[in-house]
Design a protein around this motif. Sequence first.
Motif, mmCIF file in Angstrom:
data_model
loop_
_atom_site.group_PDB
_atom_site.id
_atom_site.type_symbol
_atom_site.label_atom_id
_atom_site.label_comp_id
_atom_site.label_asym_id
_atom_site.label_seq_id
_atom_site.Cartn_x
_atom_site.Cartn_y
_atom_site.Cartn_z
ATOM 1 N N TYR A 1 7.290 72.214 107.792
ATOM 2 C CA TYR A 1 7.303 71.104 108.686
ATOM 3 C C TYR A 1 6.373 71.070 109.719
ATOM 4 C CZ TYR A 1 9.320 68.164 112.250
ATOM 5 O OH TYR A 1 9.218 67.038 113.405
ATOM 6 N N LEU A 2 6.596 72.364 110.684
ATOM 7 C CA LEU A 2 5.856 72.445 111.961
ATOM 8 C C LEU A 2 4.409 72.296 111.653
ATOM 9 C CD1 LEU A 2 7.935 74.940 113.627
ATOM 10 C CD2 LEU A 2 7.762 72.598 114.375
ATOM 11 N N VAL A 3 3.942 73.135 110.631
ATOM 12 C CA VAL A 3 2.361 73.198 110.277
ATOM 13 C C VAL A 3 1.912 71.923 109.687
ATOM 14 C CG1 VAL A 3 0.602 74.377 108.956
ATOM 15 C CG2 VAL A 3 2.525 75.705 109.795
ATOM 16 N N PHE A 4 2.496 71.390 108.936
ATOM 17 C CA PHE A 4 1.660 70.158 108.094
ATOM 18 C C PHE A 4 2.440 68.554 108.376
ATOM 19 C CE2 PHE A 4 1.468 73.892 105.129
ATOM 20 C CZ PHE A 4 -0.023 73.881 105.099
ATOM 21 N N PHE A 5 3.659 68.485 108.837
ATOM 22 C CA PHE A 5 4.253 67.037 109.003
ATOM 23 C C PHE A 5 4.536 66.865 110.651
ATOM 24 C CE2 PHE A 5 5.447 68.584 105.018
ATOM 25 C CZ PHE A 5 4.695 67.536 104.062
ATOM 26 N N HIS B 1 3.639 66.906 115.006
ATOM 27 C CA HIS B 1 2.464 66.648 115.449
ATOM 28 C C HIS B 1 2.272 67.569 116.444
ATOM 29 C CE1 HIS B 1 2.365 62.547 114.060
ATOM 30 N NE2 HIS B 1 3.643 62.278 114.418
ATOM 31 N N LEU B 2 2.831 68.627 116.337
ATOM 32 C CA LEU B 2 2.680 69.688 117.383
ATOM 33 C C LEU B 2 1.303 70.561 117.114
ATOM 34 C CD1 LEU B 2 3.759 71.501 119.631
ATOM 35 C CD2 LEU B 2 4.820 73.138 117.704
ATOM 36 N N PHE B 3 0.831 70.476 116.152
ATOM 37 C CA PHE B 3 -0.412 71.212 115.555
ATOM 38 C C PHE B 3 -1.467 70.435 115.230
ATOM 39 C CE2 PHE B 3 2.664 74.640 115.128
ATOM 40 C CZ PHE B 3 2.682 75.314 116.153
ATOM 41 N N SER B 4 -1.467 69.093 115.531
ATOM 42 C CA SER B 4 -2.322 68.138 115.196
ATOM 43 C C SER B 4 -3.644 68.337 115.928
ATOM 44 C CB SER B 4 -1.659 66.639 115.294
ATOM 45 O OG SER B 4 -2.627 65.635 115.039
ATOM 46 N N ASP B 5 -4.984 68.052 114.938
ATOM 47 C CA ASP B 5 -6.097 68.074 115.771
ATOM 48 C C ASP B 5 -6.227 67.023 116.577
ATOM 49 O OD1 ASP B 5 -7.078 70.567 114.827
ATOM 50 O OD2 ASP B 5 -7.666 69.831 112.790
ATOM 51 N N HIS B 6 -5.524 66.007 116.499
ATOM 52 C CA HIS B 6 -5.751 64.726 117.332
ATOM 53 C C HIS B 6 -5.143 64.729 118.779
ATOM 54 C CE1 HIS B 6 -7.088 62.733 113.490
ATOM 55 N NE2 HIS B 6 -5.753 63.092 113.150
ATOM 56 N N LEU B 7 -4.572 65.913 118.796
ATOM 57 C CA LEU B 7 -4.017 65.863 120.385
ATOM 58 C C LEU B 7 -4.925 66.747 121.163
ATOM 59 C CD1 LEU B 7 -0.322 66.829 119.587
ATOM 60 C CD2 LEU B 7 -1.180 64.786 120.127
ATOM 61 N N ASP B 8 -4.959 66.508 122.419
ATOM 62 C CA ASP B 8 -5.664 67.285 123.497
ATOM 63 C C ASP B 8 -5.358 68.634 123.742
ATOM 64 O OD1 ASP B 8 -7.278 65.160 123.801
ATOM 65 O OD2 ASP B 8 -5.813 64.215 125.441
#
Length: 274
Positions: free
Chosen positions: A92-96, A98-105
Motif C-alpha cells: 500500500y505505502l509503496v505503490f498506492f 501518495h507518500l512516495f509519489s514522484d509527483h510530490l516535491d
Amino acid sequence: MDLSTTSVMAAKDYLYKAESLVKEYLLADSYVSYTAVLGGILMCKMVYDITHLVSSFYYKSYASLTKAQKLEWNNRGISTVHAIFITYMSVYLVFFSHLFSDHLDGPITSRNSNLSNFTLGVSVGYFITDIAMIFWVYPSLGGMEYVLHHILSLISIVYSIYSGEGQLYTYMVLISEATTPGINLRWFLDTAGLKKSKAYLVNGVWMVVAWLVARILLFIYLFYHIYFHYDQVMQMQTFSCLLVFGVPTVLLIMNTVWFAKILRGLKKTMTKRD
C-alpha cells in the motif's frame, strides 16, 4: 442523581481519559514508534497463544508433537501474521499511497509519516521477539543465516525510523515477507505428514513463483529505482546510504542461494511423484 447515572458518567469520564492518553502520548509524534514496537511485541505474544489454542482444538495431532515442534509451530503462526500485515502495508505505502509519489516535491528518500513509522515499529517488535526466540532455543528455529537476516532487518528498520530516511526502500525490502506464509505452510504440511499431498506440491510451485517475484525481481527493481533516483539517495546521511546499498545487496545474495535450494526441493518433490 441515581447510581446508574453516576456509573455511566464515571465510565464516560474514564473513556475520555483513556482516549486522551492514547492521542496525547501513545500516538503522539514522539511516541508513536515506541507504541508500535510495544504493540508488535504484544501482538506476537497474542498470536503465539491463539495459535497454540486453535491448533490444540482443531488439529488432534498437535498434542503428539514434540516440545520443539510445538514451539516452532506457534512461532510460524506469529511470522505468518506479521508477514500478511507487513506485506499489505508495504504494498500500500509503496505503490498506492501518495507518500512516495514522484509527483510530490522534495526528495523521495526523506519522506515518512506517522503511519509509515508506526508500521515499521510493529515490524521492529516482531523481529525483536523472533530473534529472541531464535537465541532462546538456538539453533532449533534457524541458524546463523536467520540471525544475520534479522539483525540486518532490525538495523535497517530502526535507523529508517530514527533518521526518517530511506523508508521507501525499507518497505520494498519488506515486501519480500510475502513469501513467508508459503514457507510456513510448507513446514506445516510436512510436520502434519502431508508431504505427498497435492497441496504440498501446489504450495511448492507457488513458493517458487512468489520467491522469484518478491525476493529476486523486486530487488532488481529496487536497484533500478535507486539508479534513477541516485542524486536523491546521495543526499541522505552516509549510514543511510550504506544501508540502502548494502542491506539489499546482502539479502539478494541470500535470497538467490535460498531460491536455488527451493528449486532443488521442488524438483526433488516432483521427481518422487513421477
